[in-house]
Each structure stands twice: as structure tokens, then as C-alpha cells.
Design an enzyme around this catalytic site. Structure first.
Site, PDB file in Angstrom:
ATOM      1  N   ALA A  76     -14.975 -10.410  -2.726  1.00 24.21           N
ATOM      2  CA  ALA A  76     -15.574 -11.996  -2.955  1.00 24.21           C
ATOM      3  C   ALA A  76     -16.156 -11.953  -3.847  1.00 24.21           C
ATOM      4  O   ALA A  76     -17.012 -11.083  -4.811  1.00 24.21           O
ATOM      5  CB  ALA A  76     -16.296 -12.467  -1.925  1.00 24.21           C
ATOM      6  N   TYR A  92       0.688  -1.210   0.370  1.00 23.18           N
ATOM      7  CA  TYR A  92      -0.006   0.467  -0.248  1.00 23.18           C
ATOM      8  C   TYR A  92       0.907   1.212   0.576  1.00 23.18           C
ATOM      9  O   TYR A  92       0.097   2.061  -0.447  1.00 23.18           O
ATOM     10  CB  TYR A  92      -0.626   0.177   0.680  1.00 23.18           C
ATOM     11  CG  TYR A  92      -2.316  -0.400   0.888  1.00 23.18           C
ATOM     12  CD1 TYR A  92      -3.387   0.186   0.258  1.00 23.18           C
ATOM     13  CD2 TYR A  92      -2.172  -2.145   1.555  1.00 23.18           C
ATOM     14  CE1 TYR A  92      -4.035  -1.371   0.291  1.00 23.18           C
ATOM     15  CE2 TYR A  92      -3.462  -2.925   1.753  1.00 23.18           C
ATOM     16  CZ  TYR A  92      -4.527  -2.511   0.287  1.00 23.18           C
ATOM     17  OH  TYR A  92      -5.742  -3.044   0.247  1.00 23.18           O
ATOM     18  N   THR A 139     -16.784 -14.312 -14.607  1.00 22.79           N
ATOM     19  CA  THR A 139     -16.216 -13.294 -15.862  1.00 22.79           C
ATOM     20  C   THR A 139     -15.230 -12.353 -15.738  1.00 22.79           C
ATOM     21  O   THR A 139     -14.708 -11.614 -13.742  1.00 22.79           O
ATOM     22  CB  THR A 139     -18.144 -12.412 -16.292  1.00 22.79           C
ATOM     23  OG1 THR A 139     -17.986 -11.415 -15.207  1.00 22.79           O
ATOM     24  CG2 THR A 139     -18.526 -13.526 -16.726  1.00 22.79           C
ATOM     25  N   SER A 157     -16.527   1.080 -12.603  1.00 17.05           N
ATOM     26  CA  SER A 157     -16.700   0.482 -13.932  1.00 17.05           C
ATOM     27  C   SER A 157     -18.349   0.286 -14.534  1.00 17.05           C
ATOM     28  O   SER A 157     -18.068   0.796 -16.014  1.00 17.05           O
ATOM     29  CB  SER A 157     -16.215  -0.768 -14.377  1.00 17.05           C
ATOM     30  OG  SER A 157     -16.775  -1.828 -12.956  1.00 17.05           O
ATOM     31  N   HIS A 196     -25.158  -1.893 -12.830  1.00 14.03           N
ATOM     32  CA  HIS A 196     -24.327  -3.129 -13.185  1.00 14.03           C
ATOM     33  C   HIS A 196     -25.423  -3.964 -12.544  1.00 14.03           C
ATOM     34  O   HIS A 196     -24.416  -4.576 -11.488  1.00 14.03           O
ATOM     35  CB  HIS A 196     -23.101  -2.433 -13.009  1.00 14.03           C
ATOM     36  CG  HIS A 196     -22.007  -4.029 -13.183  1.00 14.03           C
ATOM     37  ND1 HIS A 196     -22.394  -4.130 -14.471  1.00 14.03           N
ATOM     38  CD2 HIS A 196     -21.427  -4.422 -13.172  1.00 14.03           C
ATOM     39  CE1 HIS A 196     -21.366  -5.739 -14.535  1.00 14.03           C
ATOM     40  NE2 HIS A 196     -20.638  -5.795 -13.454  1.00 14.03           N
ATOM     41  N   ALA A 250     -14.706  -3.893  -8.982  1.00 20.31           N
ATOM     42  CA  ALA A 250     -15.401  -5.256  -7.650  1.00 20.31           C
ATOM     43  C   ALA A 250     -16.870  -5.171  -7.848  1.00 20.31           C
ATOM     44  O   ALA A 250     -17.684  -3.526  -7.583  1.00 20.31           O
ATOM     45  CB  ALA A 250     -15.180  -4.856  -6.580  1.00 20.31           C
TER      46      ALA A 250
END
Length: 328
Positions: A86, A71, A235, A149, A181, A125
Site C-alpha cells: 500500500a 510466482y 516518490t 533498501s 528509513h 516496500a
């Protein structure tokens, strides 16, 4: 913020299937000059191995410094990309992942900010809209420098599905998926076009698809992740290339219009959530949202999608731990 120095540095947090595929896409496309890969301590050697493996491709692409990072390496990065979380399992929705991944996200964002990082967060994520919101809350960063995203992958799937049906290069098909999404996303049929010709007019002239075909096509796009997860477990290639495209737009200060998860301040009657819509993105993050005029039905779908996300956020933020960690 980026474009303040010639050296373009990306830190990737999460070296799983999505993260490693994203790193490979950056190498393949010659994006960024430095790539640091952060993993949890028990997987540090995997990050070392991936960095070494990726570096062996550089003689075929372009120079890049690639290494397993900590980090502390975020301090002077232009972009921190969060793919860690996860994974979505068969039968799970993206929103089922909220509890597990909010705790992971809080830990990541806290450590990135403590490094002195002053660049842009890009979140992938899932559930990405909720985790983009939490990244904004936990970081205290301006909303313009926290990007999800969003529906970038969904829109790419939509364009490709239409392209295959009508026999046109997907790059000449212009269409957006907006909203969450996830399950409440929707197709913006009112602005879909082929090389500037409205999709409705194109279909009337060419009779490629009927109304039921379009309904079925959208369902296949919306549920694509479930289909792929059932077949291969996850995916990662599509989202990796979508993230690479967003990264290039940021590092090269393109002012590109991409469908991303961005903060809502009243557009479409929606406030205080991050949700998928087109936006201009460049070296300083989100320049501004592009508020496509939606028809009444589409506006209602946007509001319904935002309402679902807001309910998840409200429930999650009943947790005192998340309340105390919030800086925005």
C-alpha cells in the site's frame, strides 16, 4: 544465491510507480539478463504492457528477456525484489503502513518460497525495516540473504544536499544516514567527508555552512519524502535507482559498501531488528555489516531508532497469523 550461473535473473513483485521505475532503471543501465514482473491478477495486463513497453528500449541498451511473470518463475531467480505494498499517503508515516503491508508481505513471501526460490530477497516496500524483518521471518532464509533498501536513498539525498550547498559533485561527498528509513533516522556527521577531508574541517576552511544550516539540511533530508508526496503523490525515481545500484552490486558480486537494512546482532547495542547501516553486499547477499565507530550521541540515536522499530515489531507479532507463519 547469485553468481552460480551466467544468466542473471531478477523477479520484481509489484509494478506500481516504484516497481516500474526500477524496471526502467534496470533496462537503462543494462542490469540483469532476465526480468520477470509479477502483479496481482487484476493488474496482470499492466505488467504485460510494461514488459512490452520496456522491451522496446532494448535496441538502445542491451539484450534482456522481459515478461509478465508468475510466482512459479521465481524458482530459478537470483533476486526477488519486493516493491508491492500500500502506498504512503499524504499525512501518513511509513510506520502507519505496517498493518496493511505486513499482510501483503506475508502473502508474497510465502508464494515466492513455495516456488523453490533459493536466491536473495531485496525489500523496498515501506516501512522497509519492518518488512525486511517480516520477509526474513516468513521466508526462513538466512539473514544474509534478506536485504532491505534501508537508508540507501536517505544517504543519497544527504550526499546530494551537501553537494549542492558546498558546490561539489555528490560522488565526492561521502556521508551516511543510519537507523530507520523514516522519522528516527540520523545523520552520521562524525564521519562525513569531502574527498577524504572531514566535513567539519572542510566547512572551517571554506565557510560554506553554519551549524543551523546543517540542522536545516538534515531536516530537509529526513522529511524529503513527505515534501515530495505532498507535491506529486509519491516518490519513486530516487528509490528505483537506489534499488538498481543494489541489484548491480549483487548480480556482479561487487562486494560494494552500501547503506542497507541489515540484521543487528549486538552492533551499537542493538539486536534482533533490521535497520539501516553500511554493509558489504555481493553475490551471496550481505557479506558483513560495516560497523562505523559512532560517537556517543550517534550511538544513542541508533539505539532509540531501533527501539521504535522493535516496538512496532513486537506489537505486530501479537497477531497469531504472523506468529504461525514465522520460520525464523
Amino acid at each position: 544465491m547469485t553468481a552460480t550461473k551466467q544468466h542473471k535473473k531478477v523477479i520484481l513483485v509489484g509494478d506500481g510507480a516504484v516497481g516500474s521505475s526500477y524496471a526502467f532503471a534496470l533496462v537503462n543501465q543494462g542490469i540483469a539478463q532476465e526480468l520477470g514482473i509479477i502483479e496481482i491478477p487484476q493488474l496482470f495486463e499492466k505488467a504485460v504492457g510494461d514488459a512490452e513497453d520496456l522491451s522496446h528500449a532494448l535496441a538502445f541498451t542491451s539484450p534482456k528477456k522481459i515478461y509478465a511473470a508468475t510466482y512459479a518463475d521465481c524458482a530459478d531467480a537470483d533476486l526477488v525484489v519486493i516493491t508491492a505494498g500500500a502506498p504512503q499517503k499524504p499525512g501518513e508515516t511509513r510506520l502507519d503502513l505496517v498493518g496493511k503491508n505486513l499482510a501483503i508481505n506475508k502473502s508474497i513471501v510465502t508464494q515466492v518460497v513455495e516456488s523453490g526460490f533459493n536466491g536473495i530477497f531485496l525489500v523496498a516496500a515501506n516501512p522497509v525495516d519492518v518488512l525486511t524483518y517480516s520477509t526474513w521471518k516468513f521466508s526462513g532464509f538466512p539473514k544474509e540473504r534478506v536485504i532491505g533498501s534501508g537508508t540507501s536513498l536517505d544517504s543519497a539525498r544527504f550526499r546530494q544536499a551537501l553537494a549542492e550547498k558546498i558546490g561539489i559533485d555528490a560522488r565526492s561527498v561521502h556521508a551516511y544516514i543510519m537507523g530507520e528509513h523514516g522519522d528516527s533516522e540520523f545523520a552520521v556527521w562524525s564521519h562525513a567527508n569531502v574527498a577524504g577531508v572531514k566535513l567539519e574541517q572542510w566547512l572551517q576552511a571554506n565557510r560554506d555552512l553554519n551549524e543551523q544550516d546543517l540542522v536545516d539540511l538534515f531536516i530537509s533530508v529526513r522529511d524529503a519524502a513527505y515534501s515530495i508526496i505532498n507535491k506529486k503523490g509519491a516518490t519513486y525515481y530516487g528509490i528505483a535507482v537506489a534499488l538498481a545500484r543494489i541489484t548491480k552490486a549483487i548480480l556482479d558480486d561487487e562486494n560494494a559498501v552500501l547503506p542497507l537494512s541489515v540484521f543487528q546482532e549486538g552492533q551499537y547495542g542493538v539486536e534482533n531488528v533490521f535497520i539501516g547501516q553500511p554493509a558489504i553486499v555481493g553475490a551471496h547477499g550481505i557479506v558483513r555489516p560495516v560497523n562505523i565507530p559512532l560517537n556517543d550521541a550517534e550511538t544513542q540515536k541508533m539505539q532509540a531508532s531501533a527501539k521504535e522499530l522493535q516496538a512496532i515489531i513486537d506489537e505486530a507479532w501479537k497477531n497469531p497469523e504472523f506468529q504461525e507463519a514465522s520460520k525464523n
